[in-house]
Design an enzyme around this catalytic site. Structure first.
Site, short mmCIF file in Angstrom:
data_model
loop_
_atom_site.label_atom_id
_atom_site.label_comp_id
_atom_site.label_asym_id
_atom_site.label_seq_id
_atom_site.Cartn_x
_atom_site.Cartn_y
_atom_site.Cartn_z
N LEU A 1 0.83 -1.20 0.00
CA LEU A 1 0.00 0.00 0.00
C LEU A 1 0.87 1.26 0.00
CD1 LEU A 1 -3.02 0.33 2.49
CD2 LEU A 1 -2.17 2.12 0.97
N GLU B 1 1.47 4.51 -2.85
CA GLU B 1 1.28 5.05 -4.19
C GLU B 1 2.58 5.55 -4.81
OE1 GLU B 1 -0.74 5.55 -1.68
OE2 GLU B 1 -2.62 4.70 -2.40
N HIS C 1 -12.67 10.37 -1.93
CA HIS C 1 -13.11 9.42 -2.94
C HIS C 1 -13.86 10.10 -4.09
CE1 HIS C 1 -12.19 6.64 0.30
NE2 HIS C 1 -12.30 5.62 -0.52
C1 TPP Z 1 -3.30 6.72 0.48
C2 TPP Z 1 -4.43 5.74 0.34
N1 TPP Z 1 -4.37 4.80 -0.60
C3 TPP Z 1 -5.39 3.93 -0.77
C4 TPP Z 1 -6.49 3.98 0.02
C5 TPP Z 1 -7.66 3.01 -0.20
N2 TPP Z 1 -7.76 2.09 0.95
C6 TPP Z 1 -8.63 2.32 1.93
S1 TPP Z 1 -8.45 1.21 3.18
C7 TPP Z 1 -7.21 0.41 2.38
C8 TPP Z 1 -6.54 -0.76 3.01
C9 TPP Z 1 -6.00 -0.42 4.35
O1 TPP Z 1 -5.41 -1.55 4.92
P1 TPP Z 1 -4.90 -1.53 6.41
O2 TPP Z 1 -3.95 -0.39 6.58
O3 TPP Z 1 -4.39 -2.86 6.72
O4 TPP Z 1 -6.17 -1.17 7.29
P2 TPP Z 1 -7.51 -2.07 7.44
O5 TPP Z 1 -8.41 -1.69 6.32
O6 TPP Z 1 -7.12 -3.48 7.40
O7 TPP Z 1 -8.07 -1.66 8.76
C10 TPP Z 1 -6.95 1.01 1.15
C11 TPP Z 1 -5.93 0.55 0.18
C12 TPP Z 1 -6.52 4.99 1.00
N3 TPP Z 1 -7.56 5.14 1.81
N4 TPP Z 1 -5.48 5.84 1.14
#
Ligand code: TPP
Ligand code: TPP
Ligand code: MG
Ligand code: MG
Lengths: 361, 325, 325, 361
Positions: free
Chosen positions: B58, B60, B129
């Site tokens: 994760l 970008e 979003h």
């Molecule tokens: C900078 C950014 N990139 C992508 C997203 C889209 N997104 C929302 S939640 C998520 C996954 C997050 O995973 P984690 O940090 O493990 O938290 P969890 O959802 O498991 O609580 C993503 C990729 C975002 N919110 N922010």
């Protein structure tokens, strides 16, 4: 494996030559042919000569901002010498020795610091990216190169450089993490020259070593004496070999010192004591390696003087060519933003060209 | 000829191009195994292998930065930002490197890569979003910015973007991902980047729109059909490079101009279009060139979004206003 | 009354405000011990303590992100980006958080903070050291964008920025950091954010500029003085919020308009000004509102920079052209 | 010190209660008053009830996108319970239990997920930042809060949350590095729920644990069983105490599992097997903690049923209020971008207001 023997968490640093050029532990000396040893030394010397000259040119008002390399030659040349022609070099901006060893013409390097983009239009066979000014942002490029290498099933390795300051950038961590996940053939070299402009290493992070940052990404890390070209070579060679065999990335911290200013716009006297600089001058990587070569009967003082003189002439003539290159043409500043100039760019170009052709600017 | 909506047109185009060109790789967060949160890349990993369509950590900046290296080393990466609001961590890479590599190296390295992202509001989503950030990319020399509005265009423009030797920001109006279907030719075709499309010809006013608002403008035009107002509707398709010729020619004919977009007003994309019209058709203007845009506010959460979203009625009223200036 | 140049005016203002308001803290890369690469913060650490003026690790997102937390927790951080080209890693913080915190929390948290950065070209620097990015900030709701052009303005605007309850992007035209000196009152004063300054009144044309180009425009005006062209020169001082009133009133009087800026042309700040003039003074216009700007290219390295930098002669010629339209 | 006893590099994880609620090692049980134990359990239960309800509302089309918390209640409540009212909470977006324990009214939380910014306008005494959608970007805010704490010489601590996915963002590393350098009183809690949407933990990084990422920043790190509320509490309490004493930041990785979908727009069946979910259901943090409390005679099944019912009513009535809140007024979407609306905003607002007052929209 050196990375196992020298665990940064145990305060161990790989070091082979002492500051007088004596071998501390014969078992650690890497196998390097005599010819190559001399090539390494010569490149270090050329780096030193070119660097001193560049500083002079700048002080004379003949060159623009320039980032000096003195003191870091072993780190730069020792690392790249452990790679092959097919391997990639991803620079930060202070690796003159590495670039020269890699085959970038000195003229081009000067052209770059002279303020001309053509300095980064390297010859086809030189697999090196341009200098990257935004600190640490080049590391992800290096990882991407390695991802492509893996997909294509090739066996090229990428050497990527970053400073001690650069390890604080988020991108540093992203890159090392990607490298671990995608198991890329990347060797990351942190040139820890103790400063990020005025900020000393100890304010950059609370971690005792920069090498231990590797642990957070599940990849091996090692700290080496960055003024000891054999140590740098040995660690890099092991990492390059592992990478080539598909065993993934390595992080190498070379502990060195920037003897000169950050750039020609910088005055290090504001932020550090002369005594510190003097201490590090005693650990000069060139002196140390020269002594080693002389002891091995591969070099002597006379040769050294001659070689220096020859390099001085080469440097001077290269710089002369650069000085004669003049300004950049209008066409060249417009031409390379896209493969084909957009209608808007054509219009801007034509309008301005017509305008200056009237003799205005 | 398959009947596709916008999201399946993306999937279709990616699939075709991965088949045709082995240097195309597709990656991003959730892009691989799952096939993307919008299913844009569904099935691609299974078909083309985990080497060519995969998930990333994760990050970008890591995604875009590694794509730079990939492109340098012979690949054509098509990377996804999960939402355009999440492109911000990659700005240093996009504005600082992607846009500049060719120029920096005097053509030694060019970057044939595409950065895809769902963009725009109207889907009742969480914060970050719903952003419309085309202006930031459009103002950056070295980037091309493409926004399709139909499945047919999506396929043709995405294929063109992937084959373009320069980096392309590909903004996908997520509001219309599944809004309607269209017959899309199975065979290979591209649409030119940098060319606007005259959706319908008209005499009284030129209306320029792109993305999700093309349909809204069409509805507006239907609404005023009976009033004898003849609208020339232009779908920009490419924000940068801007097809000034088509716009200027049109305004020279109609004498009136309206640009409609969802991005904020001030220093927004509409300003450039108004300036373009000024510079190219000043003496033809019968009314001030006008913009109907998002407000200069952070796009509201769903319970306030209805105020922000531009409806056909608003477009129709604005056209009426300009025509009776 | 001290005689200050622009950089010493910054130093002076910071010093005074740190004295006056203990919640003001100043930090960034090389900002503390060394006093900044341009010496903007020289002496502040020694005088106000290492707690209130300090160096950070090399990470712009960390700098801006921590400033958000600082501001939430009662401080007024004034942080420095070493060059505006290096603000890009902090874009996620600035556009995603700094600009939005007040709105996101319905006023529960506001962020009284300033992000300072040297900006603009003309100093024969390396890549990423010459950018003009005012447009990106100006288009972001929730930010204010200030650009001073004289030592007097620098002090008054910087103090206003620090005391402003909203976040301010403070862009410092580095080309004129040391270009000239001015008497700057020792005592406390602020200049209003959001108000342009009419540098000189005139009848024939309105010229809007800001930052380093104010002086260039003045030189241009001197050049054409004898030709009987009367120019109204406006120094914008604040890019956002834009002082439309002053601009429109002026153009309603002069009927002609020129904006000059160093940022790229397309989708650049000039486009907004032209649109503003159009919307507010269309019926008064005797010539198309015009922009003289940087080209749509990456700003060249020093050996090509001369083509990019706008000289007084060019401004003068453009004024002549518009006046004789 | 737990952080010394449980070195993540040695594969050690702090765990106190087994999955049947039995104490494994009495010496590790943290001292918590009975009343507080019950409060913790009740908050976990309320979290569970509210979460299940929210999901129902969403499925009924009465709620917008919602991010479920089931399975993570121990991580959420156990950590925040180790802090005090004067301490700060910096959330990611999936810490319902922590927010409730901190004192955010449930109504506000629902209001937020219902799509209304007022949900983040917390009461004055609740020292919590709003939900942060851009992953990991909140961590630098937490560090900045702590920097201010240090400057002001106060003794408040900041708890900052992030997911396993979030550890890959550059900002994660920048924040931890700043925290180390500035010795901020920050406790970073990684809710490692095994997934970042569809991406499993093992693809997020090659590092064996996330806790070991602390080593790169020279700060302590520990991995704990995130479904064991006592373990989470113990580790956090130790970290909070250290922070309050000026001994700086700590990184805690809580190993847990997201039993539900990522959000209501997500279908986890695409990317994971039911058996895995079933396995983790057996480690449910509520069951385990309830057994422990029952064994201690602090709770019983009957009480539990009653409490659940009560909570269901509370949740329903809170949501009802939210449903009645309706849409956001035009004024509110304009008013908060600056302290005072700019002339341009006033113009846009007035124009549009007049327009819709004609009954158009
Ligand atoms: C900078 C950014 N990139 C992508 C997203 C889209 N997104 C929302 S939640 C998520 C996954 C997050 O995973 P984690 O940090 O493990 O938290 P969890 O959802 O498991 O609580 C993503 C990729 C975002 N919110 N922010
Ligand atoms: C993103 C970014 N921020 C700031 C700068 C300005 N800058 C140039 S070099 C430098 C210090 C770099 O230190 P280090 O990484 O240790 O490399 P060194 O200069 O010692 O070789 C800084 C802050 C930059 N180039 N890029
Ligand atoms: Mg350094
Ligand atoms: Mg997770």
């Amino acid at each position: 494996m050196l990375v196992d023997q020298f665990n940064p968490l145990e305060g161990k640093m790989l070091s082979i030559l002492d500051k007088d050029g004596n071998v501390k532990d014969k078992k650690l000396v890497p196998k390097i042919e005599d010819e190559k040893l001399i090539e390494i030394y010569k490149t270090m010397l050329l780096t030193r000569v070119a660097d001193i000259k560049a500083l002079q040119y700048q002080r004379q008002g003949r060159m623009l901002t320039y980032a000096p390399n003195q003191g870091q030659e072993a780190t730069q040349v020792g690392s790249i010498a452990a790679s092959e022609e097919k391997d990639w070099l991803v620079p930060a901006f202070r690796e003159l020795g590495a670039w020269l060893y890699k085959g970038v013409p000195l003229e081009q390097i000067f052209l770059y610091w002279y303020g001309n983009e053509s300095g980064s239009d390297f010859p086809e066979n030189v697999k090196m990216l341009p200098i990257s000014v935004p600190i640490a942002s080049q590391l992800n490029h290096a990882v991407g190169i390695g991802m492509a290498t893996n997909i294509k099933g090739e066996d090229e390795v990428t050497l990527a450089y970053v400073g001690d300051g650069g390890t604080s950038q988020g991108e540093f961590s992203e890159a090392l993490n990607f490298a671990g996940v995608f198991n890329t053939p990347t060797v990351f070299i942190i040139s820890n020259n103790q400063f990020a402009i005025s900020v000393p290493r100890k304010f950059q992070t609370k971690a005792k070593t920069l090498a231990q940052k590797s642990i957070g990404f599940g990849i091996p890390g090692i700290q080496v004496d960055g003024n000891d070209v054999l140590a740098v070579y040995a660690a890099t060679k092991e990492a390059v070999d592992r990478a080539r065999k598909g065993e993934g990335p390595t992080l190498i911290e070379t502990v060195t010192y920037r003897l000169g200013p950050h750039t020609t716009s910088d005055d290090p006297k504001i932020y550090r004591e002369d005594v510190e600089v003097e201490e590090w001058k005693e650990k000069d990587p060139l002196i140390r390696f020269r002594k080693y070569l002389i002891d091995k009967n591969l070099w002597d003082e006379e040769k050294d003087e001659k070689q220096k003189e020859e390099f001085e002439n080469i440097v001077n003539s290269n710089f002369k060519k650069v000085e004669e290159s003049g300004k950049i043409s209008l066409e060249k500043i417009f031409k390379y933003n896209y493969e084909e100039m957009t209608p808007e760019l054509i219009e801007q170009y034509e309008e301005y060209k017509n305008y200056i052709e009237k003799g205005v600017k | 000829m398959p009947l596709l909506n916008n999201i399946s047109a993306i999937n279709h185009a990616l699939d075709k191009e991965m088949e045709r060109d082995k240097s195309v790789v597709v990656y991003g967060e959730d892009v691989g195994f799952e096939g993307g949160v919008f299913r844009a890349t569904a099935g691609l990993q299974k078909k083309h292998g985990v080497d060519r369509c995969f998930d990333t950590p994760l990050a970008e900046s890591g995604i875009v930065g590694s794509a730079v290296g990939m492109a340098v080393n012979g690949m054509k990466p098509v990377v996804e930002m999960q939402f355009s609001g999440f492109v911000l961590p990659a700005m240093n890479q996009i504005l600082g490197h992607v846009a500049r590599y060719r120029n920096r190296t005097r053509g030694r390295y060019n970057l044939p890569m595409v950065i895809r992202m769902p963009y725009g509001g109207g889907v009742r989503a969480l914060e970050h979003h719903s952003e419309s950030m085309e202006d930031i990319f459009a103002q950056t020399p070295g980037l091309k910015v493409v926004i399709p509005s139909t499945p047919y265009d999506t396929k043709g423009l995405l294929l063109a973007a992937i084959r373009d030797p320069d980096p392309v920001i590909f903004l996908e109006p997520k509001r219309i991902y599944r809004a309607f279907k269209q017959d899309v030719p199975e065979e290979d075709y591209t649409l030119p980047i940098g060319k606007a499309k005259i959706v319908q010809e008209g005499e009284d006013i030129t209306v320029v729109v792109w993305g999700a608002l093309v349909r809204e403008a069409q509805k507006a035009i239907k609404e005023i059909e009976d009033e004898g107002i003849s609208v020339e509707l232009i779908d920009l398709r490419t924000i940068s490079p801007l097809d000034k010729e088509t716009i200027i020619e049109s305004v020279q004919k109609t004498g009136r101009f309206l640009v409609v977009h969802e991005a904020f007003k001030s220093f927004g994309p509409g300003a450039e279009l108004i300036s373009t019209v000024n510079e190219g058709a000043f003496l033809y203007l019968e009314a001030p060139p006008t913009r109907l845009t998002g407000f200069d506010i952070t796009i509201p959460l769903p319970k306030g979004e209805h105020h922000f979203i531009i409806e056909p009625k608003q477009i129709a009223d604005k056209i009426r206003e300009i025509v009776s200036f």
